[in-house]
Design a protein around this motif. Structure first.
Motif, PDB file in Angstrom:
ATOM      1  N   SER A 171      16.809  37.825  73.531  1.00  0.00           N
ATOM      2  CA  SER A 171      17.469  39.002  74.110  1.00  0.00           C
ATOM      3  C   SER A 171      18.040  39.893  73.019  1.00  0.00           C
ATOM      4  CB  SER A 171      18.586  38.571  75.054  1.00  0.00           C
ATOM      5  OG  SER A 171      18.072  37.839  76.134  1.00  0.00           O
ATOM      6  N   LEU A 222      15.137  41.662  71.383  1.00  0.00           N
ATOM      7  CA  LEU A 222      14.646  42.751  72.236  1.00  0.00           C
ATOM      8  C   LEU A 222      15.587  43.939  72.178  1.00  0.00           C
ATOM      9  CD1 LEU A 222      12.643  43.814  74.355  1.00  0.00           C
ATOM     10  CD2 LEU A 222      14.029  42.660  76.097  1.00  0.00           C
ATOM     11  N   TRP A 223      16.898  43.664  72.232  1.00  0.00           N
ATOM     12  CA  TRP A 223      17.900  44.724  72.137  1.00  0.00           C
ATOM     13  C   TRP A 223      17.759  45.471  70.810  1.00  0.00           C
ATOM     14  CZ3 TRP A 223      23.843  43.485  71.759  1.00  0.00           C
ATOM     15  CH2 TRP A 223      24.584  44.673  71.749  1.00  0.00           C
ATOM     16  N   VAL A 260      18.119  45.364  78.610  1.00  0.00           N
ATOM     17  CA  VAL A 260      18.090  43.901  78.485  1.00  0.00           C
ATOM     18  C   VAL A 260      18.932  43.264  79.577  1.00  0.00           C
ATOM     19  CG1 VAL A 260      18.691  41.956  76.996  1.00  0.00           C
ATOM     20  CG2 VAL A 260      17.575  43.962  76.013  1.00  0.00           C
TER      21      VAL A 260
END
Length: 148
Positions: free
Chosen positions: A80, A83-84, A100
């Protein structure tokens, strides 16, 4: 006639037909109840030992599942964050964090829905309830018939 009866009792003694014939009904019933009592104690001890052993195995498995769950949590957390960080290269970091969070909200909603479907299928102890209802009436207490 010294033919043994069915086999050794719980105390290991073999009784001959003459010994059985020579015993009173009360003595025979006492021996039967003593043997049944010993058998029940032995069965309870066996069940306790099996429960302890299976409990240890289940405890170890639960600990390993807990560790695996924590590892999975850490993977999800760092994926996460990655991805952020990746999305923040093409847009504002605040919007990337919101995207997210929405993805994780959707995952949580799907998991909640599945969990609720499975929880509705739980019907309690149907087999135990059925077997308890089959106990003969002779074994159920009848307070109106009790005299003092």
């Amino acid at each position: 006639m010294s033919v043994p009866t069915q086999g050794p009792g719980l105390d290991g003694a073999r009784h001959t037909a003459d010994e059985v014939r020579g015993s009173s009904i009360g003595e025979l019933l006492r021996q039967v109840t003593t043997d049944l009592s010993t058998l029940m104690r032995q069965e309870v001890e066996l069940a306790k030992a099996e429960i302890r052993e299976e409990g240890r195995k289940a405890g170890k498995a639960a600990g390993l599942f807990g560790g695996a769950g924590f590892g999975g949590y850490m993977v999800a957390l760092f994926l996460s964050l990655a991805l952020w960080a990746g999305l923040s290269n093409v847009m504002d970091a605040g919007w990337a964090a919101l995207i997210v969070a929405v993805v994780w909200g959707a995952v949580a909603a799907v998991l909640y829905s599945k969990a609720r479907q499975h929880a509705r299928r739980v019907r309690g102890l149907a087999q135990t309830s059925d077997s308890v209802q089959r106990i003969p009436d002779a074994l159920k207490p009848r307070p109106e018939g009790v005299t003092r």
